[in-house]
Design a protein around this motif. Structure first.
Motif, PDB file in Angstrom:
ATOM      1  N   ASN A  15     -10.615  -0.707  -8.974  1.00  0.00           N
ATOM      2  CA  ASN A  15     -12.062  -0.043  -8.725  1.00  0.00           C
ATOM      3  C   ASN A  15     -13.093  -1.325  -8.681  1.00  0.00           C
ATOM      4  O   ASN A  15     -14.344  -1.104  -8.365  1.00  0.00           O
ATOM      5  CB  ASN A  15     -12.597   0.655  -9.916  1.00  0.00           C
ATOM      6  N   GLY A  16     -12.681  -2.328  -8.394  1.00  0.00           N
ATOM      7  CA  GLY A  16     -13.477  -3.654  -8.168  1.00  0.00           C
ATOM      8  C   GLY A  16     -14.208  -4.134  -9.376  1.00  0.00           C
ATOM      9  O   GLY A  16     -15.013  -5.145  -9.225  1.00  0.00           O
ATOM     10  N   ALA A  17     -13.936  -3.605 -10.416  1.00  0.00           N
ATOM     11  CA  ALA A  17     -14.909  -4.168 -11.687  1.00  0.00           C
ATOM     12  C   ALA A  17     -14.343  -5.390 -12.089  1.00  0.00           C
ATOM     13  O   ALA A  17     -13.178  -5.717 -11.845  1.00  0.00           O
ATOM     14  CB  ALA A  17     -14.937  -2.899 -12.616  1.00  0.00           C
ATOM     15  N   ASP A  18     -14.757  -5.785 -13.031  1.00  0.00           N
ATOM     16  CA  ASP A  18     -14.288  -7.021 -13.861  1.00  0.00           C
ATOM     17  C   ASP A  18     -14.298  -6.772 -15.347  1.00  0.00           C
ATOM     18  O   ASP A  18     -15.437  -6.796 -15.925  1.00  0.00           O
ATOM     19  CB  ASP A  18     -15.150  -8.235 -13.693  1.00  0.00           C
ATOM     20  N   PRO A  19     -13.150  -6.655 -16.195  1.00  0.00           N
ATOM     21  CA  PRO A  19     -11.819  -6.275 -15.433  1.00  0.00           C
ATOM     22  C   PRO A  19     -11.495  -5.169 -14.562  1.00  0.00           C
ATOM     23  O   PRO A  19     -12.217  -4.298 -14.975  1.00  0.00           O
ATOM     24  CB  PRO A  19     -11.084  -6.394 -16.910  1.00  0.00           C
ATOM     25  N   GLU A  20     -10.689  -5.266 -13.671  1.00  0.00           N
ATOM     26  CA  GLU A  20     -10.487  -4.312 -12.854  1.00  0.00           C
ATOM     27  C   GLU A  20      -9.609  -3.243 -13.480  1.00  0.00           C
ATOM     28  O   GLU A  20      -8.734  -3.393 -14.125  1.00  0.00           O
ATOM     29  CB  GLU A  20      -9.774  -4.871 -11.737  1.00  0.00           C
ATOM     30  N   VAL A  21      -9.908  -2.155 -13.181  1.00  0.00           N
ATOM     31  CA  VAL A  21      -9.092  -0.764 -13.691  1.00  0.00           C
ATOM     32  C   VAL A  21      -8.389  -0.289 -12.417  1.00  0.00           C
ATOM     33  O   VAL A  21      -9.179  -0.116 -11.366  1.00  0.00           O
ATOM     34  CB  VAL A  21     -10.031   0.157 -14.279  1.00  0.00           C
ATOM     35  N   PHE A  22      -7.186  -0.036 -12.585  1.00  0.00           N
ATOM     36  CA  PHE A  22      -6.449   0.485 -11.620  1.00  0.00           C
ATOM     37  C   PHE A  22      -6.307   2.153 -11.775  1.00  0.00           C
ATOM     38  O   PHE A  22      -5.593   2.519 -12.995  1.00  0.00           O
ATOM     39  CB  PHE A  22      -5.169  -0.041 -11.270  1.00  0.00           C
ATOM     40  N   THR A  23      -6.587   2.924 -10.904  1.00  0.00           N
ATOM     41  CA  THR A  23      -5.923   4.444 -10.920  1.00  0.00           C
ATOM     42  C   THR A  23      -4.958   4.841  -9.819  1.00  0.00           C
ATOM     43  O   THR A  23      -4.991   4.282  -8.925  1.00  0.00           O
ATOM     44  CB  THR A  23      -7.186   5.350 -10.597  1.00  0.00           C
ATOM     45  N   THR A  24      -4.247   5.703 -10.678  1.00  0.00           N
ATOM     46  CA  THR A  24      -2.977   5.992  -9.988  1.00  0.00           C
ATOM     47  C   THR A  24      -3.182   6.935  -8.757  1.00  0.00           C
ATOM     48  O   THR A  24      -3.716   8.023  -9.074  1.00  0.00           O
ATOM     49  CB  THR A  24      -1.742   6.757 -10.736  1.00  0.00           C
ATOM     50  N   VAL A  25      -2.952   6.454  -7.335  1.00  0.00           N
ATOM     51  CA  VAL A  25      -3.183   7.525  -6.350  1.00  0.00           C
ATOM     52  C   VAL A  25      -2.135   8.400  -6.361  1.00  0.00           C
ATOM     53  O   VAL A  25      -2.379   9.691  -5.793  1.00  0.00           O
ATOM     54  CB  VAL A  25      -3.133   6.649  -5.064  1.00  0.00           C
ATOM     55  N   GLY A  26      -0.831   8.032  -6.385  1.00  0.00           N
ATOM     56  CA  GLY A  26       0.210   8.979  -6.190  1.00  0.00           C
ATOM     57  C   GLY A  26       1.668   8.386  -6.236  1.00  0.00           C
ATOM     58  O   GLY A  26       1.745   7.004  -6.637  1.00  0.00           O
ATOM     59  N   ALA A  27       2.562   8.999  -6.405  1.00  0.00           N
ATOM     60  CA  ALA A  27       4.225   8.649  -6.558  1.00  0.00           C
ATOM     61  C   ALA A  27       4.879   8.388  -5.150  1.00  0.00           C
ATOM     62  O   ALA A  27       4.541   9.410  -4.482  1.00  0.00           O
ATOM     63  CB  ALA A  27       4.814   9.585  -7.427  1.00  0.00           C
ATOM     64  N   ILE A  28       5.238   7.468  -4.811  1.00  0.00           N
ATOM     65  CA  ILE A  28       5.817   7.475  -3.416  1.00  0.00           C
ATOM     66  C   ILE A  28       7.521   7.852  -3.840  1.00  0.00           C
ATOM     67  O   ILE A  28       8.214   7.349  -4.471  1.00  0.00           O
ATOM     68  CB  ILE A  28       5.713   5.935  -3.022  1.00  0.00           C
ATOM     69  N   ARG A  29       7.916   8.548  -2.720  1.00  0.00           N
ATOM     70  CA  ARG A  29       9.349   9.444  -2.863  1.00  0.00           C
ATOM     71  C   ARG A  29      10.029   8.158  -1.984  1.00  0.00           C
ATOM     72  O   ARG A  29      11.301   7.983  -2.400  1.00  0.00           O
ATOM     73  CB  ARG A  29       9.473  10.594  -2.258  1.00  0.00           C
ATOM     74  N   ASN A  30       9.523   8.051  -0.813  1.00  0.00           N
ATOM     75  CA  ASN A  30      10.478   7.301  -0.044  1.00  0.00           C
ATOM     76  C   ASN A  30       9.645   6.042   0.652  1.00  0.00           C
ATOM     77  O   ASN A  30       8.767   6.206   1.491  1.00  0.00           O
ATOM     78  CB  ASN A  30      10.805   7.987   1.396  1.00  0.00           C
ATOM     79  N   ALA A  31      10.005   4.830  -0.294  1.00  0.00           N
ATOM     80  CA  ALA A  31       9.092   3.700   0.060  1.00  0.00           C
ATOM     81  C   ALA A  31      10.010   2.538   0.611  1.00  0.00           C
ATOM     82  O   ALA A  31      11.239   2.472   0.426  1.00  0.00           O
ATOM     83  CB  ALA A  31       8.566   3.248  -1.403  1.00  0.00           C
ATOM     84  N   THR A  92      -9.102  -3.777  -0.362  1.00  0.00           N
ATOM     85  CA  THR A  92      -9.113  -3.254  -1.891  1.00  0.00           C
ATOM     86  C   THR A  92      -7.943  -3.728  -2.562  1.00  0.00           C
ATOM     87  O   THR A  92      -6.906  -3.793  -1.987  1.00  0.00           O
ATOM     88  CB  THR A  92      -9.507  -1.804  -1.915  1.00  0.00           C
ATOM     89  N   ASN A  93      -8.234  -4.127  -3.887  1.00  0.00           N
ATOM     90  CA  ASN A  93      -7.023  -4.592  -4.817  1.00  0.00           C
ATOM     91  C   ASN A  93      -6.212  -3.252  -4.939  1.00  0.00           C
ATOM     92  O   ASN A  93      -6.868  -2.166  -5.356  1.00  0.00           O
ATOM     93  CB  ASN A  93      -7.366  -5.211  -6.063  1.00  0.00           C
ATOM     94  N   TYR A  94      -4.723  -3.211  -4.868  1.00  0.00           N
ATOM     95  CA  TYR A  94      -4.110  -2.327  -5.155  1.00  0.00           C
ATOM     96  C   TYR A  94      -2.716  -2.703  -6.014  1.00  0.00           C
ATOM     97  O   TYR A  94      -2.471  -3.969  -5.999  1.00  0.00           O
ATOM     98  CB  TYR A  94      -3.235  -1.669  -3.955  1.00  0.00           C
ATOM     99  N   GLU A  95      -2.206  -1.940  -6.728  1.00  0.00           N
ATOM    100  CA  GLU A  95      -0.925  -2.430  -7.466  1.00  0.00           C
ATOM    101  C   GLU A  95       0.108  -1.666  -7.066  1.00  0.00           C
ATOM    102  O   GLU A  95      -0.121  -0.320  -6.993  1.00  0.00           O
ATOM    103  CB  GLU A  95      -1.255  -1.927  -9.055  1.00  0.00           C
ATOM    104  N   VAL A  96       1.172  -2.006  -6.825  1.00  0.00           N
ATOM    105  CA  VAL A  96       2.423  -1.250  -6.484  1.00  0.00           C
ATOM    106  C   VAL A  96       3.364  -1.437  -7.506  1.00  0.00           C
ATOM    107  O   VAL A  96       3.649  -2.816  -7.909  1.00  0.00           O
ATOM    108  CB  VAL A  96       3.206  -1.837  -4.967  1.00  0.00           C
ATOM    109  N   VAL A  97       3.920  -0.376  -8.288  1.00  0.00           N
ATOM    110  CA  VAL A  97       4.655  -0.604  -9.342  1.00  0.00           C
ATOM    111  C   VAL A  97       5.812   0.253  -9.118  1.00  0.00           C
ATOM    112  O   VAL A  97       6.021   1.369  -9.014  1.00  0.00           O
ATOM    113  CB  VAL A  97       3.849   0.355 -10.679  1.00  0.00           C
ATOM    114  N   ALA A  98       6.997  -0.810  -9.169  1.00  0.00           N
ATOM    115  CA  ALA A  98       8.362  -0.284  -8.873  1.00  0.00           C
ATOM    116  C   ALA A  98       9.106  -0.407 -10.208  1.00  0.00           C
ATOM    117  O   ALA A  98       9.156  -1.581 -10.778  1.00  0.00           O
ATOM    118  CB  ALA A  98       9.142  -1.048  -7.846  1.00  0.00           C
ATOM    119  N   LYS A  99       8.977   0.794 -10.924  1.00  0.00           N
ATOM    120  CA  LYS A  99       9.185   0.820 -12.324  1.00  0.00           C
ATOM    121  C   LYS A  99      10.871   0.159 -12.619  1.00  0.00           C
ATOM    122  O   LYS A  99      11.132  -0.048 -13.639  1.00  0.00           O
ATOM    123  CB  LYS A  99       9.406   2.349 -12.760  1.00  0.00           C
TER     124      LYS A  99
END
Length: 141
Positions: A15-31, A92-99
């Protein structure tokens, strides 16, 4: 960790804030996550020496990182914010989470996006993100 179907790779938007908060956009099935040691080439129209020239250079220390895939959207609003990034060319800052692997946090630009549905109530999307800065990585523990 118990298996949760469809959430093995998550895309989260900052969200660009400090500290930044990340919101899940969606789950990727075929990445497809692509990481290589090449520096990112950039072209800039900034007048770095007063000659009104366009410069092409490499960003020192930045390695190439990209992800593409399709998946299921968590909710419409997060997907709309990603579409807005695409439409405006925002970085924009993104997180990619591969569990099963870890989390990358990186400034990214959305280079391609397709939104589909809903047929059975699930919004689906395809997305391609390209690094626009140096990625950081935290391994899954």
């Amino acid at each position: 960790m118990a298996a949760v179907r469809g959430t093995e790779v998550l895309i989260k938007r900052g969200n660009g804030a400090d500290p930044e908060v990340f919101t899940t956009v969606g789950a990727i099935r075929n990445a497809t996550i692509t990481i290589n040691g090449n520096p990112i080439d950039v072209t800039t129209a900034d007048d770095v020496d007063g000659n009104n020239e366009i410069w092409r250079t490499s960003i020192t220390g930045v390695k190439d990182f990209s992800i593409s895939g399709d998946g299921v959207a968590k909710a419409l609003l997060p997907v709309q914010t990603v579409y807005n990034d695409f439409a405006t060319g925002a970085i924009t800052n993104y997180e990619v989470v591969a569990k099963w692997f870890g989390t990358w946090t990186v400034a990214m630009i959305v280079t391609n996006m397709t939104i589909e549905g809903p047929y059975d109530g699930a919004e689906t999307f395809s997305i391609e993100l390209q690094a626009a800065g140096a990625p950081t990585f935290v391994a899954e523990t």
